[in-house]
Design a protein around this motif. Structure first.
Motif, PDB file in Angstrom:
ATOM      1  N   ASP A   1       0.861  -1.178   0.000  1.00 42.46           N
ATOM      2  CA  ASP A   1       0.000   0.000   0.000  1.00 42.46           C
ATOM      3  C   ASP A   1       0.896   1.227   0.000  1.00 42.46           C
ATOM      4  O   ASP A   1       2.120   1.136   0.001  1.00 42.46           O
ATOM      5  CB  ASP A   1      -0.968  -0.002   1.196  1.00 42.46           C
ATOM      6  CG  ASP A   1      -0.240  -0.098   2.533  1.00 42.46           C
ATOM      7  OD1 ASP A   1       1.005   0.039   2.569  1.00 42.46           O
ATOM      8  OD2 ASP A   1      -0.922  -0.311   3.562  1.00 42.46           O
ATOM      9  N   GLY A   2       0.302   2.422  -0.010  1.00 35.80           N
ATOM     10  CA  GLY A   2       1.075   3.643  -0.048  1.00 35.80           C
ATOM     11  C   GLY A   2       1.570   3.990  -1.442  1.00 35.80           C
ATOM     12  O   GLY A   2       1.384   3.238  -2.402  1.00 35.80           O
ATOM     13  N   VAL A   3       2.208   5.147  -1.552  1.00 37.71           N
ATOM     14  CA  VAL A   3       2.677   5.662  -2.840  1.00 37.71           C
ATOM     15  C   VAL A   3       4.161   5.359  -2.979  1.00 37.71           C
ATOM     16  O   VAL A   3       4.977   5.890  -2.214  1.00 37.71           O
ATOM     17  CB  VAL A   3       2.441   7.180  -2.947  1.00 37.71           C
ATOM     18  CG1 VAL A   3       2.814   7.679  -4.342  1.00 37.71           C
ATOM     19  CG2 VAL A   3       0.993   7.528  -2.623  1.00 37.71           C
ATOM     20  N   PRO A   4       4.549   4.506  -3.926  1.00 41.52           N
ATOM     21  CA  PRO A   4       5.963   4.133  -4.068  1.00 41.52           C
ATOM     22  C   PRO A   4       6.774   5.231  -4.745  1.00 41.52           C
ATOM     23  O   PRO A   4       6.232   6.088  -5.450  1.00 41.52           O
ATOM     24  CB  PRO A   4       5.898   2.879  -4.936  1.00 41.52           C
ATOM     25  CG  PRO A   4       4.664   3.062  -5.760  1.00 41.52           C
ATOM     26  CD  PRO A   4       3.686   3.789  -4.878  1.00 41.52           C
ATOM     27  N   ALA A   5       8.084   5.170  -4.549  1.00 43.80           N
ATOM     28  CA  ALA A   5       8.962   6.218  -5.059  1.00 43.80           C
ATOM     29  C   ALA A   5       8.886   6.353  -6.578  1.00 43.80           C
ATOM     30  O   ALA A   5       9.083   7.447  -7.113  1.00 43.80           O
ATOM     31  CB  ALA A   5      10.395   5.952  -4.620  1.00 43.80           C
ATOM     32  N   HIS A   6       8.600   5.258  -7.282  1.00 42.08           N
ATOM     33  CA  HIS A   6       8.542   5.354  -8.744  1.00 42.08           C
ATOM     34  C   HIS A   6       7.316   6.123  -9.230  1.00 42.08           C
ATOM     35  O   HIS A   6       7.193   6.414 -10.420  1.00 42.08           O
ATOM     36  CB  HIS A   6       8.573   3.968  -9.389  1.00 42.08           C
ATOM     37  CG  HIS A   6       7.326   3.155  -9.185  1.00 42.08           C
ATOM     38  ND1 HIS A   6       6.130   3.405  -9.817  1.00 42.08           N
ATOM     39  CD2 HIS A   6       7.095   2.052  -8.413  1.00 42.08           C
ATOM     40  CE1 HIS A   6       5.220   2.514  -9.450  1.00 42.08           C
ATOM     41  NE2 HIS A   6       5.786   1.689  -8.599  1.00 42.08           N
ATOM     42  N   ALA A   7       6.415   6.484  -8.304  1.00 38.90           N
ATOM     43  CA  ALA A   7       5.142   7.092  -8.694  1.00 38.90           C
ATOM     44  C   ALA A   7       5.061   8.579  -8.390  1.00 38.90           C
ATOM     45  O   ALA A   7       4.013   9.187  -8.610  1.00 38.90           O
ATOM     46  CB  ALA A   7       3.986   6.368  -8.007  1.00 38.90           C
ATOM     47  N   PHE A   8       6.131   9.194  -7.892  1.00 42.45           N
ATOM     48  CA  PHE A   8       6.071  10.630  -7.633  1.00 42.45           C
ATOM     49  C   PHE A   8       7.418  11.281  -7.949  1.00 42.45           C
ATOM     50  O   PHE A   8       8.471  10.640  -7.850  1.00 42.45           O
ATOM     51  CB  PHE A   8       5.644  10.947  -6.193  1.00 42.45           C
ATOM     52  CG  PHE A   8       6.514  10.352  -5.110  1.00 42.45           C
ATOM     53  CD1 PHE A   8       7.714  10.947  -4.715  1.00 42.45           C
ATOM     54  CD2 PHE A   8       6.116   9.190  -4.453  1.00 42.45           C
ATOM     55  CE1 PHE A   8       8.493  10.409  -3.702  1.00 42.45           C
ATOM     56  CE2 PHE A   8       6.886   8.640  -3.439  1.00 42.45           C
ATOM     57  CZ  PHE A   8       8.084   9.253  -3.067  1.00 42.45           C
ATOM     58  N   PRO A   9       7.403  12.561  -8.348  1.00 44.94           N
ATOM     59  CA  PRO A   9       8.651  13.241  -8.683  1.00 44.94           C
ATOM     60  C   PRO A   9       9.408  13.670  -7.436  1.00 44.94           C
ATOM     61  O   PRO A   9       8.827  13.849  -6.356  1.00 44.94           O
ATOM     62  CB  PRO A   9       8.176  14.467  -9.479  1.00 44.94           C
ATOM     63  CG  PRO A   9       6.805  14.732  -8.957  1.00 44.94           C
ATOM     64  CD  PRO A   9       6.216  13.390  -8.621  1.00 44.94           C
TER      65      PRO A   9
END
Length: 335
Positions: free
Chosen positions: A206-214
């Motif tokens: 779950d959560g927002v992985p590093a590959h998904a945000f700048p």
């Protein structure tokens, strides 16, 4: 309401598949704030308040997220060859029981629905650059129709005065936010971002992985502000610039109540899956609309027909890197 016949599918037997499709829905911070209760005939969708953001005081974003999962569950029932029958808020005494779904009359999946089902594993929130150029022909009007079919409105913000008004509202909100970096609201926002972001190599589901945000956020002057997921940690991908999204829109609900939020979530997932089937992805902007004042200003000047729930920037992208999801067994309880 006509009920499913005795020859309908055993929902418990197919629960793993049905919940897996539902759980691919978007959710704020990829919190996946849902759980499911399974019986032989029905699957119940519950909000999981333990995953509600502190900044989401009314649970609005949590319920919109659950609405998106509800549309996925309906689509999965359609893929079995049945029409879903849905009771919203079937037991008012159970606050977090949002919907009860069963299989209704047999009906084969339509050619319009199959591409949406195929798009489920590929849909993701896009925070990188879009390709230059417009959306595929006819798609935007179809997305508007999809929103209407779910009891919501997709209000397109045209270039020019409407877009300038929107950016002015959001710029004012950004200035106010930046003036008070230690306010209780800012502290809650930072805490939840730290809680729900994942560094590269994380095995979290779950959560927002590093590959998904700048690695740097904010947005150029005159553009919509992006949420800062990185918080100067250097986890995200290098900002890629690129042209502005060809379409900016507001998802508008008819009311400001839990049923309206749930319907807006269903509209959101329907829109996103239709778009994904044509290699169109969305950047979703929710943070400014946590402010009741921002929502009121947008409604007053841009969406008088209803209450804005989130902003979307839509564009073509030829990459697909979905975020992880928790397994269906972790989300399920038997009655």
């Amino acid at each position: 309401m006509t009920r499913a016949s005795d020859t309908g599918p055993d929902m418990a037997e197919r629960a793993g598949y049905l919940i897996e499709v539902a759980a691919r829905a978007p959710s704020v911070h990829n919190t996946q704030p849902w759980r499911f209760t399974v019986t032989g005939e029905t699957i119940e969708l519950h909000a999981d308040a333990s995953r509600q953001l502190m900044e989401d005081l009314a649970g609005r974003e949590m319920i919109i997220s659950c609405g998106a999962a509800l549309f996925g569950l309906r689509l999965a029932v359609r893929s079995l060859g049945y029409r879903p029958e849905v009771d919203l808020f079937p037991e008012p005494s159970q606050r977090y029981l949002l919907a009860r779904v069963r299989a209704g009359r047999p009906a084969p999946m339509t050619p319009e629905e199959r591409p949406m089902l195929r798009a489920v594993p590929h849909r993701h929130t896009h925070r990188g650059a879009f390709e230059p150029g417009p959306l595929p022909g006819g798609l935007l009007e179809r997305l508007r129709d999809d929103a209407e079919a779910e009891g919501a409105t997709l209000a397109v913000i045209d270039d020019g005065p409407m877009y300038q008004r929107l950016t002015a509202i959001l710029a004012s909100w950004t200035r106010w936010r930046d003036l008070y970096p230690t306010s209780p609201a800012a502290i809650r926002t930072r805490a939840e971002t730290l809680r729900w972001t994942r560094e590269a190599g994380s095995q979290a589901r779950d959560g927002v992985p590093a590959h998904a945000f700048p690695a740097a956020a904010g947005g150029a002057a005159g553009r919509l502000p992006e949420r800062d997921f990185d918080l100067s940690r250097g986890w995200g991908f290098p900002p890629s610039g690129g042209p502005p999204a060809p379409v900016t829109a507001v998802l508008v609900a008819r009311g400001e109540d839990e049923e309206s939020w749930l319907r807006a979530g269903q509209a959101l997932q329907r829109i996103l899956l239709r778009a994904t089937s044509r290699w169109v992805f969305a950047r979703l902007l929710t943070q400014p609309l946590q402010s009741a004042s921002v929502r009121a200003q947008i409604r007053g000047s841009l969406t008088p027909s209803g209450t804005p729930q989130l902003l979307l920037e839509l564009g073509v992208a030829r990459t697909s890197h979905p975020t992880a999801r928790r397994p269906a067994g972790e989300l399920t309880t038997d009655r």
